[in-house]
Scaffold this motif. Sequence first.
Motif, PDB file in Angstrom:
ATOM      1  N   LYS A  74       0.830  -1.212   0.000  1.00 56.13           N
ATOM      2  CA  LYS A  74       0.000   0.000   0.000  1.00 56.13           C
ATOM      3  C   LYS A  74       0.862   1.259   0.000  1.00 56.13           C
ATOM      4  CE  LYS A  74      -3.878  -2.254   2.326  1.00 56.13           C
ATOM      5  NZ  LYS A  74      -4.768  -2.251   3.506  1.00 56.13           N
ATOM      6  N   GLY A  75       1.875   1.296   0.871  1.00 61.50           N
ATOM      7  CA  GLY A  75       2.828   2.397   0.850  1.00 61.50           C
ATOM      8  C   GLY A  75       2.344   3.704   1.451  1.00 61.50           C
ATOM      9  N   ASN A  76       1.269   3.813   2.248  1.00 56.65           N
ATOM     10  CA  ASN A  76       0.807   5.073   2.875  1.00 56.65           C
ATOM     11  C   ASN A  76       1.365   5.183   4.288  1.00 56.65           C
ATOM     12  OD1 ASN A  76      -0.666   3.128   4.160  1.00 56.65           O
ATOM     13  ND2 ASN A  76      -2.597   3.610   3.112  1.00 56.65           N
ATOM     14  N   ASP A  77       1.076   6.329   4.944  1.00 63.17           N
ATOM     15  CA  ASP A  77       1.613   6.580   6.285  1.00 63.17           C
ATOM     16  C   ASP A  77       0.971   5.677   7.313  1.00 63.17           C
ATOM     17  OD1 ASP A  77       3.213   8.506   5.200  1.00 63.17           O
ATOM     18  OD2 ASP A  77       1.801  10.158   5.618  1.00 63.17           O
ATOM     19  N   GLU A  78      -0.314   5.469   7.183  1.00 69.37           N
ATOM     20  CA  GLU A  78      -0.990   4.587   8.134  1.00 69.37           C
ATOM     21  C   GLU A  78      -0.406   3.173   8.079  1.00 69.37           C
ATOM     22  OE1 GLU A  78      -5.520   3.015   9.176  1.00 69.37           O
ATOM     23  OE2 GLU A  78      -5.153   4.347   7.464  1.00 69.37           O
ATOM     24  N   ALA A  79      -0.088   2.727   6.871  1.00 73.27           N
ATOM     25  CA  ALA A  79       0.500   1.398   6.722  1.00 73.27           C
ATOM     26  C   ALA A  79       1.854   1.326   7.397  1.00 73.27           C
ATOM     27  CB  ALA A  79       0.619   1.040   5.236  1.00 73.27           C
ATOM     28  N   LYS A  80       2.633   2.408   7.352  1.00 79.92           N
ATOM     29  CA  LYS A  80       3.945   2.410   7.987  1.00 79.92           C
ATOM     30  C   LYS A  80       3.808   2.237   9.496  1.00 79.92           C
ATOM     31  CE  LYS A  80       6.299   5.169   4.464  1.00 79.92           C
ATOM     32  NZ  LYS A  80       7.022   6.426   4.189  1.00 79.92           N
ATOM     33  N   ASP A  81       2.803   2.923  10.102  1.00 79.10           N
ATOM     34  CA  ASP A  81       2.629   2.770  11.546  1.00 79.10           C
ATOM     35  C   ASP A  81       2.248   1.336  11.891  1.00 79.10           C
ATOM     36  OD1 ASP A  81       3.183   5.426  11.782  1.00 79.10           O
ATOM     37  OD2 ASP A  81       1.069   6.054  11.766  1.00 79.10           O
ATOM     38  N   LYS A  82       1.352   0.780  11.084  1.00 83.47           N
ATOM     39  CA  LYS A  82       0.957  -0.606  11.338  1.00 83.47           C
ATOM     40  C   LYS A  82       2.132  -1.574  11.143  1.00 83.47           C
ATOM     41  CE  LYS A  82      -3.912  -0.068  10.192  1.00 83.47           C
ATOM     42  NZ  LYS A  82      -5.029  -0.515   9.319  1.00 83.47           N
ATOM     43  N   ILE A  83       2.963  -1.266  10.140  1.00 84.76           N
ATOM     44  CA  ILE A  83       4.144  -2.123   9.907  1.00 84.76           C
ATOM     45  C   ILE A  83       5.065  -2.099  11.116  1.00 84.76           C
ATOM     46  CG2 ILE A  83       6.257  -2.314   8.547  1.00 84.76           C
ATOM     47  CD1 ILE A  83       4.613  -1.467   6.120  1.00 84.76           C
ATOM     48  N   ALA A  84       5.283  -0.907  11.696  1.00 86.08           N
ATOM     49  CA  ALA A  84       6.146  -0.808  12.866  1.00 86.08           C
ATOM     50  C   ALA A  84       5.568  -1.607  14.027  1.00 86.08           C
ATOM     51  CB  ALA A  84       6.323   0.666  13.259  1.00 86.08           C
ATOM     52  N   ALA A  85       4.231  -1.525  14.192  1.00 85.08           N
ATOM     53  CA  ALA A  85       3.608  -2.266  15.288  1.00 85.08           C
ATOM     54  C   ALA A  85       3.719  -3.776  15.072  1.00 85.08           C
ATOM     55  CB  ALA A  85       2.127  -1.848  15.412  1.00 85.08           C
ATOM     56  N   LYS A  86       3.501  -4.178  13.870  1.00 86.58           N
ATOM     57  CA  LYS A  86       3.589  -5.614  13.579  1.00 86.58           C
ATOM     58  C   LYS A  86       5.022  -6.120  13.687  1.00 86.58           C
ATOM     59  CE  LYS A  86      -0.571  -6.019  10.792  1.00 86.58           C
ATOM     60  NZ  LYS A  86      -1.239  -6.960  11.711  1.00 86.58           N
ATOM     61  N   ARG A  87       5.991  -5.281  13.375  1.00 87.09           N
ATOM     62  CA  ARG A  87       7.396  -5.685  13.546  1.00 87.09           C
ATOM     63  C   ARG A  87       7.699  -5.938  15.018  1.00 87.09           C
ATOM     64  NH1 ARG A  87      10.735  -1.571   9.519  1.00 87.09           N
ATOM     65  NH2 ARG A  87      10.265  -2.719   7.564  1.00 87.09           N
ATOM     66  N   ILE A  88       7.175  -5.027  15.847  1.00 89.37           N
ATOM     67  CA  ILE A  88       7.409  -5.209  17.280  1.00 89.37           C
ATOM     68  C   ILE A  88       6.762  -6.508  17.754  1.00 89.37           C
ATOM     69  CG2 ILE A  88       6.890  -4.251  19.554  1.00 89.37           C
ATOM     70  CD1 ILE A  88       7.091  -1.448  18.252  1.00 89.37           C
ATOM     71  N   GLU A  89       5.556  -6.731  17.278  1.00 86.80           N
ATOM     72  CA  GLU A  89       4.858  -7.956  17.663  1.00 86.80           C
ATOM     73  C   GLU A  89       5.615  -9.206  17.175  1.00 86.80           C
ATOM     74  OE1 GLU A  89       0.398  -9.953  17.231  1.00 86.80           O
ATOM     75  OE2 GLU A  89       0.837  -7.964  16.376  1.00 86.80           O
ATOM     76  N   ALA A  90       6.144  -9.146  15.919  1.00 91.16           N
ATOM     77  CA  ALA A  90       6.913 -10.280  15.377  1.00 91.16           C
ATOM     78  C   ALA A  90       8.193 -10.506  16.171  1.00 91.16           C
ATOM     79  CB  ALA A  90       7.228 -10.040  13.902  1.00 91.16           C
ATOM     80  N   SER A  91       8.830  -9.391  16.597  1.00 90.72           N
ATOM     81  CA  SER A  91      10.061  -9.527  17.388  1.00 90.72           C
ATOM     82  C   SER A  91       9.780 -10.216  18.713  1.00 90.72           C
ATOM     83  CB  SER A  91      10.677  -8.147  17.629  1.00 90.72           C
ATOM     84  OG  SER A  91      11.011  -7.530  16.395  1.00 90.72           O
ATOM     85  N   LEU A  92       8.652  -9.847  19.315  1.00 94.98           N
ATOM     86  CA  LEU A  92       8.298 -10.501  20.568  1.00 94.98           C
ATOM     87  C   LEU A  92       8.048 -11.994  20.373  1.00 94.98           C
ATOM     88  CD1 LEU A  92       5.924  -7.778  22.082  1.00 94.98           C
ATOM     89  CD2 LEU A  92       8.278  -8.281  22.748  1.00 94.98           C
ATOM     90  N   LEU A  93       7.412 -12.323  19.249  1.00 94.05           N
ATOM     91  CA  LEU A  93       7.192 -13.747  18.964  1.00 94.05           C
ATOM     92  C   LEU A  93       8.523 -14.491  18.751  1.00 94.05           C
ATOM     93  CD1 LEU A  93       4.088 -13.550  16.593  1.00 94.05           C
ATOM     94  CD2 LEU A  93       4.140 -14.288  18.984  1.00 94.05           C
ATOM     95  N   LEU A  94       9.486 -13.831  18.105  1.00 90.84           N
ATOM     96  CA  LEU A  94      10.808 -14.463  17.903  1.00 90.84           C
ATOM     97  C   LEU A  94      11.512 -14.687  19.230  1.00 90.84           C
ATOM     98  CD1 LEU A  94      12.088 -12.553  14.746  1.00 90.84           C
ATOM     99  CD2 LEU A  94      11.259 -14.897  14.889  1.00 90.84           C
ATOM    100  N   VAL A  95      11.311 -13.704  20.175  1.00 97.22           N
ATOM    101  CA  VAL A  95      11.892 -13.889  21.503  1.00 97.22           C
ATOM    102  C   VAL A  95      11.273 -15.109  22.179  1.00 97.22           C
ATOM    103  CG1 VAL A  95      12.051 -12.873  23.806  1.00 97.22           C
ATOM    104  CG2 VAL A  95      12.493 -11.471  21.800  1.00 97.22           C
ATOM    105  N   ALA A  96       9.965 -15.278  21.973  1.00 99.46           N
ATOM    106  CA  ALA A  96       9.314 -16.458  22.547  1.00 99.46           C
ATOM    107  C   ALA A  96       9.841 -17.748  21.922  1.00 99.46           C
ATOM    108  CB  ALA A  96       7.789 -16.345  22.356  1.00 99.46           C
ATOM    109  N   LEU A  97      10.104 -17.700  20.585  1.00 96.51           N
ATOM    110  CA  LEU A  97      10.690 -18.881  19.919  1.00 96.51           C
ATOM    111  C   LEU A  97      12.063 -19.221  20.495  1.00 96.51           C
ATOM    112  CD1 LEU A  97       9.779 -18.375  16.148  1.00 96.51           C
ATOM    113  CD2 LEU A  97       8.922 -20.134  17.677  1.00 96.51           C
ATOM    114  N   LYS A  98      12.875 -18.215  20.749  1.00 93.19           N
ATOM    115  CA  LYS A  98      14.200 -18.460  21.325  1.00 93.19           C
ATOM    116  C   LYS A  98      14.076 -19.109  22.700  1.00 93.19           C
ATOM    117  CE  LYS A  98      16.769 -14.866  18.893  1.00 93.19           C
ATOM    118  NZ  LYS A  98      17.593 -13.642  19.028  1.00 93.19           N
TER     119      LYS A  98
END
Length: 689
Positions: A74-98
Amino acid sequence: MGKDETSAKKRRKINTSVSIENTKQEPVDIYKKVVEFEEAEAQLRPAEKDATIFRKICHDVRQLFSDIADLKSKGNDEAKDKIAAKRIEASLLLVALKKLNRLEKVRTRAGRDALNKEKQRVDSTHLLLQNLLYEADHLNKEVTKCLQFKSKDEEIELVPLEDFYKEAPAEIARPELTKTDTHQLQLARLEWELHQRRELSGACNELVASKERVAAAIAAARSRLDALSPHLRDVLKATKPLQECLALRLDEKRDEARAAALLPSPLFLLYANATAYSDVLGTAVVSVAISGDEDEARRLDQTSNINSELVVSNDSDSDQDNNEEEQREKKKRHHRNAKISKEEKAEAKRKEVLRKHPLSIQLTIKVPDGNAMNLIYSYLLHLKIVVVKFTMSLLKPITGVSAADVLNGDSILHELYPQDNGNDSPHPATTYLLNAAGVTQEFQHFIPEVGRPYIWAQRMCGLDFMSVVGEDQKFSKPVQPCQSLSVATVENFIFTLKKRLTSRMELVRELQDLECGKILPVKEMGPSRLLGSLTQWQSIGWQEYCQAPSTSFLISEGLVNSENMLYRAIITRQSAKLVALVAVSCDYPKTAPLFSLTLHWNGTHHGGTNDDIRDIERIINTNCGIKENMPNMLSAQITKLLTCLDILLETTGTSEFPPDKIMIQAVRGRNRMKPYKYLNQGTGMFIQY
């Protein structure tokens, strides 16, 4: 104010430094606590639950990555904020995997430690079991030794218990004591055995005395017979004129019978059967005689230890040998010499193991032309086999060199029967007896010295060693001579050898003619006009025969070996020279000779490189047009060879060899076959096979 602020700052610095010092003095190892916590958590949490969480996290991570990819598109500003939030969520899941990975590694390490402890426990238990088994096996062995212990009195064969109580007197048997005490019973039985043996010893002494009285009576009777012997000799001497008048051989037969009684049983059986055939066929065909030292044979016959076994050659018998040597030296009253060397001892043992009986049998077989073969049969006392040597008695000397080789050596007796060359002993115990005497050589090494042990020679003497071959050949019983086997073999051998001698004498005459360049005419082999000539005929050795390229096929196929009689013939016609290597078998003319040809004309040609030479070899070696066992077979083959050589040269179309024979077709077929077959029609013509 300024002083109060300054003092307040100093107090704060002092309190801060004190707190820092307290913190340093009591450090907290957070990593260790985390590790301990995770180890405890890994033990409490089941692995199946972690596996479920792992699959859910993996699914959520995939979903987040998919959502991030959609938002990036999509490439809009709202999508960027959601991407940042989802990255944080994915990082937390990776920590759980470790964390799940750490927990699994903790479980794996704990399982390995538990497995190692269990292995150590099993190993210690297994070692304890092995120790117990070893102790149990040792105890079983000790028990077995105790059970198998035998006393000396157990080796004595005692009378049965019932007979003991019936025959033994009461003072020895003592049934009231021995029936309840086994030890006293054994002592009583031994005492009764001693009493019986003393009685038997006395009876034996009485029998020995009676035997001596009988021996004295026999000696007196023998002395009377010895006194009668001179009178009997006088009577026989008086009858000699009558014996000569009636052509009786009573004295000779009497001497032969006396010598025959000293022969070993195999040679005696041969002598009896051969003498019977000599009486039937006449002495002009078969004659038998006994040769050797009768006195030595008589001394040997009187010796009681002829059949004693040979002493095994080892280091332990050296003292016994030295004692025997000293006794022998004392008896002969010789001066004491140095000790006998090992080589001399080995030579003495070799002579002893190859010792022959002093008497031998000479069997003479004559052929109609007056020539004869003398066979000398000897018996080896220790090896228990019969060996043969032979000589030829010829009325006329043989002039040809190649012809003389036919009657020299052992070729005349080679394969008289199939697979019987006399190269090895037919007795299976021969190798053992040689080794027991310390002889390291094989029996073949002694054949030139003692003779050849042909199988037919053993069978003529009634010996058949194949009947005693078993698993234990070392200690097999001596073979007993068989009368029926000797009778059948002697008759068959006499006629077989006569046939072989007749064939050899015919071959001798044929070879003498070939050495002179003379070929006996054979009417069935074609026209008498032959343009080639036999310029050379001589015998050759096995090495020279093997080096010829034309003989490689016959040698590789086993058709020719070193036992054959080998010759080289050279046939010439103008500039052409044909070299023929001829192999004559021992049973000639039953088996036809084999030819290997090499033609020297316009190059060198033999059967491996030229079809025409191969065709001629096939015609000569397969006896095309030659009858089996026909007289002068070798001359017939050479005549056929000369004819084929003329055909081969005359069909080449050269002016050097003009056609002399009538041929319907010079060549025929794709292989350009020559007309080697003679057709006896009209004046005679040649056609292809």
